[in-house]
Each structure stands twice: as C-alpha cells, then as structure tokens.
Design a protein around this motif. Structure first.
Motif, PDB file in Angstrom:
ATOM      1  N   LEU A  67       0.817  -1.207   0.000  1.00  0.00           N
ATOM      2  CA  LEU A  67       0.000   0.000   0.000  1.00  0.00           C
ATOM      3  C   LEU A  67       0.858   1.269   0.000  1.00  0.00           C
ATOM      4  O   LEU A  67       0.503   2.262  -0.626  1.00  0.00           O
ATOM      5  CB  LEU A  67      -0.917  -0.016   1.229  1.00  0.00           C
ATOM      6  N   CYS A  68       1.997   1.207   0.667  1.00  0.00           N
ATOM      7  CA  CYS A  68       2.856   2.389   0.800  1.00  0.00           C
ATOM      8  C   CYS A  68       3.978   2.441  -0.233  1.00  0.00           C
ATOM      9  O   CYS A  68       4.749   3.403  -0.255  1.00  0.00           O
ATOM     10  CB  CYS A  68       3.462   2.432   2.204  1.00  0.00           C
ATOM     11  N   GLY A  69       4.076   1.419  -1.071  1.00  0.00           N
ATOM     12  CA  GLY A  69       5.121   1.402  -2.093  1.00  0.00           C
ATOM     13  C   GLY A  69       6.528   1.300  -1.511  1.00  0.00           C
ATOM     14  O   GLY A  69       7.458   1.920  -2.020  1.00  0.00           O
ATOM     15  N   ALA A  70       6.685   0.505  -0.463  1.00  0.00           N
ATOM     16  CA  ALA A  70       7.981   0.399   0.218  1.00  0.00           C
ATOM     17  C   ALA A  70       8.947  -0.559  -0.470  1.00  0.00           C
ATOM     18  O   ALA A  70      10.077  -0.719  -0.012  1.00  0.00           O
ATOM     19  CB  ALA A  70       7.769  -0.008   1.672  1.00  0.00           C
ATOM     20  N   GLN A  71       8.523  -1.200  -1.522  1.00  0.00           N
ATOM     21  CA  GLN A  71       9.375  -2.063  -2.357  1.00  0.00           C
ATOM     22  C   GLN A  71      10.113  -3.137  -1.559  1.00  0.00           C
ATOM     23  O   GLN A  71      11.299  -3.375  -1.743  1.00  0.00           O
ATOM     24  CB  GLN A  71      10.369  -1.224  -3.148  1.00  0.00           C
ATOM     25  N   GLY A  72       9.401  -3.765  -0.628  1.00  0.00           N
ATOM     26  CA  GLY A  72       9.975  -4.865   0.142  1.00  0.00           C
ATOM     27  C   GLY A  72      10.652  -4.459   1.440  1.00  0.00           C
ATOM     28  O   GLY A  72      11.049  -5.315   2.228  1.00  0.00           O
ATOM     29  N   MET A  73      10.791  -3.166   1.684  1.00  0.00           N
ATOM     30  CA  MET A  73      11.477  -2.706   2.891  1.00  0.00           C
ATOM     31  C   MET A  73      10.697  -3.068   4.161  1.00  0.00           C
ATOM     32  O   MET A  73      11.298  -3.405   5.173  1.00  0.00           O
ATOM     33  CB  MET A  73      11.699  -1.192   2.830  1.00  0.00           C
ATOM     34  N   LEU A  74       9.379  -2.992   4.127  1.00  0.00           N
ATOM     35  CA  LEU A  74       8.587  -3.347   5.298  1.00  0.00           C
ATOM     36  C   LEU A  74       8.421  -4.862   5.419  1.00  0.00           C
ATOM     37  O   LEU A  74       8.499  -5.408   6.518  1.00  0.00           O
ATOM     38  CB  LEU A  74       7.219  -2.660   5.254  1.00  0.00           C
ATOM     39  N   SER A  75       8.224  -5.527   4.313  1.00  0.00           N
ATOM     40  CA  SER A  75       8.081  -6.985   4.344  1.00  0.00           C
ATOM     41  C   SER A  75       9.335  -7.662   4.879  1.00  0.00           C
ATOM     42  O   SER A  75       9.263  -8.721   5.501  1.00  0.00           O
ATOM     43  CB  SER A  75       7.769  -7.524   2.942  1.00  0.00           C
ATOM     44  N   ALA A  76      10.474  -7.060   4.661  1.00  0.00           N
ATOM     45  CA  ALA A  76      11.743  -7.634   5.129  1.00  0.00           C
ATOM     46  C   ALA A  76      11.809  -7.715   6.653  1.00  0.00           C
ATOM     47  O   ALA A  76      12.581  -8.504   7.202  1.00  0.00           O
ATOM     48  CB  ALA A  76      12.914  -6.819   4.595  1.00  0.00           C
ATOM     49  N   ALA A  77      11.014  -6.946   7.347  1.00  0.00           N
ATOM     50  CA  ALA A  77      11.036  -6.944   8.823  1.00  0.00           C
ATOM     51  C   ALA A  77      10.426  -8.206   9.414  1.00  0.00           C
ATOM     52  O   ALA A  77      10.642  -8.496  10.596  1.00  0.00           O
ATOM     53  CB  ALA A  77      10.304  -5.714   9.347  1.00  0.00           C
ATOM     54  N   LYS A  78       9.688  -8.970   8.628  1.00  0.00           N
ATOM     55  CA  LYS A  78       9.019 -10.170   9.152  1.00  0.00           C
ATOM     56  C   LYS A  78      10.000 -11.110   9.842  1.00  0.00           C
ATOM     57  O   LYS A  78       9.703 -11.657  10.897  1.00  0.00           O
ATOM     58  CB  LYS A  78       8.281 -10.915   8.034  1.00  0.00           C
TER      59      LYS A  78
END
Length: 124
Positions: A67-78
């Motif tokens: 939604l925010c267009g973070a290009q994987g930066m937020l998903s990487a925190a998992k």
C-alpha cells in the motif's frame, strides 16, 4: 552499548518495525484508517503496532509494504519480528503452580516468604 530489554520495554524489533510502518505510511499519504481497512484491523491496533506495543503481524507488514510502495522494505522486517515473538511483559512470571518466580530465578511457596535459592534470610 546495547540497552537491556527489561520488563517495561517492548522488543526493539517491534518498535523499529512499527516506526518504519508509520514513516512509510506518512510518506505515502496513507491514513491509519485506510491501512487498518486494507489489513482488516482496527485503527487502534495499527496504532499499537506502530508504537511497538504489539508485534506487527506478517500480514500487516506485507499489506503496508504494498500500500505504501515500500518495495519490500517493510516486508523484510518479518524475519526480525518473529525472533522476538512475545514481549517480556506478556510472558507468564510463575512456574507451573509451584509459586511465584523471583528475579533471582527461585520460587517461593504460597505459605512461605523464603526463596528456594537464596534461603529464608534473604529478602527480595
């Protein structure tokens, strides 16, 4: 020098990930309510995750990333938030019915103030 994680602080990974969710959401002009609706959470839950009080769920990290267009930066925190799944505050402080757990690791029976490891004369 690393700061010890005492019982009053949530895990650092939760705080950092939540902070990044808020920053990316703000940068993309996405409201907390819009993110909450997209992830099927209450806005208060999103707020708790952004403040590090709750662990950001893997689903929220993926939805916020898209939604925010973070290009994987937020998903990487998992990977990092899973390592610290439960906060110290959320863990049980008693051992299976044998009395309260003490800071020293010992327990006391309900009828005694004595700690099993430090002896009856040591006050906690």
């Amino acid at each position: 020098m690393p700061v010890p994680n005492d019982n009053s602080r949530p895990p650092a990974a939760w705080c950092y990930s939540g902070n990044q969710i808020r920053r990316w959401r703000t940068l993309a002009n996405v409201s907390r309510e819009a993110l909450a609706a997209a992830a099927n959470y209450a806005p208060e839950t999103i707020s708790s995750m952004e403040r590090g009080v709750r662990m950001p769920s893997p689903r929220l990290l993926d939805i916020a990333d898209e939604l925010c267009g973070a290009q994987g930066m937020l998903s990487a925190a998992k990977e990092y938030v899973r390592r610290e799944r439960y906060s110290a505050r959320g863990r049980s402080t008693s051992s299976s019915g044998s009395g309260r757990r003490r800071a020293c690791g010992g327990t006391r029976s309900p009828s005694s103030q004595a700690c099993c490891r430090r002896g009856p004369t040591r006050k906690h």
